[in-house]
Scaffold this active site. Structure first.
Site, short mmCIF file in Angstrom:
data_model
loop_
_atom_site.label_atom_id
_atom_site.label_comp_id
_atom_site.label_asym_id
_atom_site.label_seq_id
_atom_site.Cartn_x
_atom_site.Cartn_y
_atom_site.Cartn_z
N LYS A 261 0.85 -1.19 0.00
CA LYS A 261 0.00 0.00 0.00
C LYS A 261 0.88 1.23 0.00
O LYS A 261 2.00 1.20 0.51
CB LYS A 261 -0.89 0.02 1.25
CG LYS A 261 -2.15 0.85 1.08
CD LYS A 261 -3.20 0.11 0.28
CE LYS A 261 -4.46 0.90 0.07
NZ LYS A 261 -5.52 0.06 -0.48
N SER B 270 -7.60 -5.81 -11.18
CA SER B 270 -6.23 -5.33 -11.37
C SER B 270 -5.33 -6.49 -11.81
O SER B 270 -4.44 -6.30 -12.65
CB SER B 270 -5.68 -4.77 -10.05
OG SER B 270 -6.03 -3.41 -9.91
P1 NAD Z 1 -12.78 8.00 -3.59
O1 NAD Z 1 -11.80 9.05 -3.24
O2 NAD Z 1 -13.13 7.77 -5.02
O3 NAD Z 1 -14.17 8.25 -2.82
C1 NAD Z 1 -14.31 8.43 -1.43
C2 NAD Z 1 -15.56 9.27 -1.18
O4 NAD Z 1 -15.81 9.30 0.24
C3 NAD Z 1 -15.41 10.72 -1.64
O5 NAD Z 1 -16.52 11.05 -2.45
C4 NAD Z 1 -15.38 11.50 -0.33
O6 NAD Z 1 -15.91 12.82 -0.46
C5 NAD Z 1 -16.23 10.63 0.56
N1 NAD Z 1 -16.04 10.89 1.99
C6 NAD Z 1 -14.92 11.26 2.64
N2 NAD Z 1 -15.16 11.40 3.95
C7 NAD Z 1 -16.47 11.13 4.13
C8 NAD Z 1 -17.33 11.11 5.27
N3 NAD Z 1 -16.89 11.41 6.48
N4 NAD Z 1 -18.64 10.76 5.09
C9 NAD Z 1 -19.11 10.44 3.87
N5 NAD Z 1 -18.34 10.46 2.75
C10 NAD Z 1 -17.04 10.79 2.88
O7 NAD Z 1 -12.21 6.68 -2.90
P2 NAD Z 1 -12.56 5.17 -3.28
O8 NAD Z 1 -11.54 4.68 -4.24
O9 NAD Z 1 -14.01 5.05 -3.60
O10 NAD Z 1 -12.23 4.44 -1.89
C11 NAD Z 1 -13.16 4.43 -0.82
C12 NAD Z 1 -12.79 3.32 0.16
O11 NAD Z 1 -12.77 2.06 -0.54
C13 NAD Z 1 -11.41 3.45 0.80
O12 NAD Z 1 -11.48 2.90 2.10
C14 NAD Z 1 -10.54 2.55 -0.05
O13 NAD Z 1 -9.40 2.07 0.65
C15 NAD Z 1 -11.52 1.43 -0.35
N6 NAD Z 1 -11.19 0.63 -1.54
C16 NAD Z 1 -11.04 1.23 -2.76
C17 NAD Z 1 -10.77 0.43 -3.88
C18 NAD Z 1 -10.68 1.00 -5.27
O14 NAD Z 1 -10.60 0.21 -6.23
N7 NAD Z 1 -10.73 2.31 -5.46
C19 NAD Z 1 -10.61 -0.95 -3.72
C20 NAD Z 1 -10.77 -1.53 -2.46
C21 NAD Z 1 -11.08 -0.71 -1.38
#
Ligand code: NAD
Length: 471
Positions: free
Chosen positions: A107, A362
């Site tokens: 990570k 991925s």
């Molecule tokens: P992202 O940046 O695309 O979206 C995150 C969203 O959460 C944003 O719209 C943000 O404004 C919102 N947010 C932030 N704080 C908040 C709060 N307090 N209340 C409500 N909304 C809030 O990120 P993502 O890629 O969608 O990742 C989100 C989660 O999923 C993370 O924990 C990440 O580790 C996990 N994740 C992502 C992936 C991936 O492929 N992108 C894969 C596995 C896990």
């Protein structure tokens, strides 16, 4: 920094220890599986557009080298810290093991609020971060392969691939140094939506288990299930979209600035456009505004946290009314909240399984980059021709003749997107049964999370056994 972020790695290890206590592996082997193999922390300067110099803090953690390359996203967030990146890297090791993706966990993180930087500044930060990784051999198709995470997406992955390729001229497999790239830059159809689509497959499979639904007092099937989503980013948006298209009703969405609710159902795409145009999710036509925290505590069937970790604590866990918690984010539930959820009889579909769709696709992208050929390119037409011959044979045998529309529908060779979606579905469905069966056959196993950790520990231990490290 809040308490949960300080010791996120310790929290992951508490789950690990609970699962490890159900095994009889030697303590030293368990300690080796649990620790982070390499932690790289570095700082570099950024000249801001207004001339100020700022120090940027970055990390890359390789949790487990039992399989290489290691794999895991890069996060841009203002409160990123070392424990968090270590925790997320560890979760990646267990996640890859659960879905049989042949990587160790890794990570990365950069401590910035991406909203406060210009696109030009973000590009310079991302390219410099890639240089720093390259300098210490922390990136490469066979070494360490990043991907998107919170605050990053296709654009950042394209910058990383381009920087790495420039540093390694002529390296044939250079594009496989990072995944989550745009399709035009070596990406694969369906990667952007993969985590959300995987969450949908996980939920659909869970809802098909009649015994489990009966225990929750819910009807079998995803149809009509009332869903609340926290975070309308990549994961939340796509989870909402696939679940709604699969028959669920999206009754509320929570974002940073507030939440909205409509028991008749929301359309995530219309809400996303409303937020883009007005700067807020709130005041969406036909919906009621509410507080973000209140949205998490709504009466609903399924709650999908898809923002950040540490959302459910001993403070709010008892007030959560959802019957099913589908963990899109990494680490949304603290170890203090978990026993409360167990006591309430909730079904928690844990992050290390539920959000594994991203790393699964991925893996497909990495394979595509190494083989230099689009999935389906060699077989699509061949399959189509075979299917047309079959239809012709049926026509001759039965006297029935198919219309051109039917012919096109039945005899359609799969394209890349079809193959990716089907590979993802196969992976998520199989892995759900693997962890569910692990729970059923292990009497002391309290829930699917510990079952998932247990399944992962067995697989990583088997890898070490095959390396001859233990008998
Ligand atoms: P992202 O940046 O695309 O979206 C995150 C969203 O959460 C944003 O719209 C943000 O404004 C919102 N947010 C932030 N704080 C908040 C709060 N307090 N209340 C409500 N909304 C809030 O990120 P993502 O890629 O969608 O990742 C989100 C989660 O999923 C993370 O924990 C990440 O580790 C996990 N994740 C992502 C992936 C991936 O492929 N992108 C894969 C596995 C896990």
């Amino acid at each position: 920094m809040t308490a949960h972020q300080d010791d996120f790695f310790e929290q992951v290890n508490r789950y690990f220890d609970e699962a490890a206590s159900l095994t009889d592996y030697p303590a030293g082997l368990l300690a080796q599986i649990r620790c982070c193999n390499s932690v790289y922390r570095f700082d570099f300067p950024l000249r801001r557009t207004d001339g100020r110099i700022e120090v940027i803090h970055g990390w890359r953690v390789e949790h487990s080298h039992h399989k290489t390359p290691v794999k895991g996203g890069i996060r841009y967030a203002p409160d990123v810290n070392e424990s968090e990146v270590m925790a997320l890297a560890a979760l990646m090791t267990y996640k890859c093991a659960i879905v049989d993706v042949p990587y160790g966990g890794g990570k990365g993180g950069i401590k910035i609020d991406a909203n406060l930087y210009t696109v030009d500044e973000l590009e310079r930060i991302t390219r410099r971060y890639t240089h720093e990784l390259h300098k210490k051999s922390f990136i490469g198709p066979g070494i360490d392969v990043p991907a998107p995470d919170y605050g990053t997406g296709e654009r950042e992955m394209a910058w990383i691939a381009d920087t790495y390729a420039a540093l390694n001229p002529g390296q044939l497999e250079a594009l496989a140094c990072v995944t989550g790239k745009p399709v035009t830059q070596g990406g694969v159809s369906g990667r952007k939506e993969a985590t959300g689509r995987g969450l949908f497959f996980a939920l659909r499979e869970a809802c098909q288990q009649a015994d489990d639904m009966m225990a929750l007092g819910l009807p079998v099937g995803i149809d009509g299930k009332r869903i609340v989503v926290q975070g309308l980013g990549n994961v939340g948006y796509h989870a909402a979209k696939f679940c709604r298209e699969g028959g669920a009703v999206l009754i509320a969405i929570a974002e940073r600035e507030g939440a909205i609710m409509n028991p008749k159902g929301l359309d995530e795409d219309a809400v996303w456009r409303h937020r883009r145009d007005t700067g807020s999710i709130q005041n969406f036509p036909g919906a009621t505004n509410l507080d973000t925290r209140a949205a998490l505590e709504l009466d609903c069937d399924v709650l999908i946290p898809a923002a950040l970790e540490g959302v459910f604590t001993e403070e709010n866990a008892a007030r959560i009314k959802a019957k099913i918690l589908l963990e899109g984010a990494n680490g949304p539930t603290t170890p203090e909240a978990d026993p409360i959820f167990r006591q309430k009889g909730m079904l928690v579909i844990p992050d290390i399984y539920a959000n594994a769709g991203g790393v699964t696709v991925s893996y497909f992208e990495w394979l595509k980059n190494l083989s230099h050929v689009r999935f389906g390119r060699m077989s699509k037409r061949h399959e189509e021709t075979n299917e047309r011959s079959m239809l012709r044979a049926i026509e001759l045998a039965t006297g029935r003749s198919f219309s051109e529309e039917e012919r096109n529908q039945f005899a359609k060779g799969p394209d890349e997107g079809d193959l990716i979606a089907s590979g993802l579905e196969e992976t998520m469905v199989n892995a759900y049964h693997e962890i569910r069966n692990m729970k059923l056959k292990t009497p002391q196993c309290p829930d699917l999370r510990i079952a998932a950790f247990l399944a992962a520990i067995h697989k990583v231990a088997r890898s070490y056994a095959e390396l001859g490290i233990f008998p």
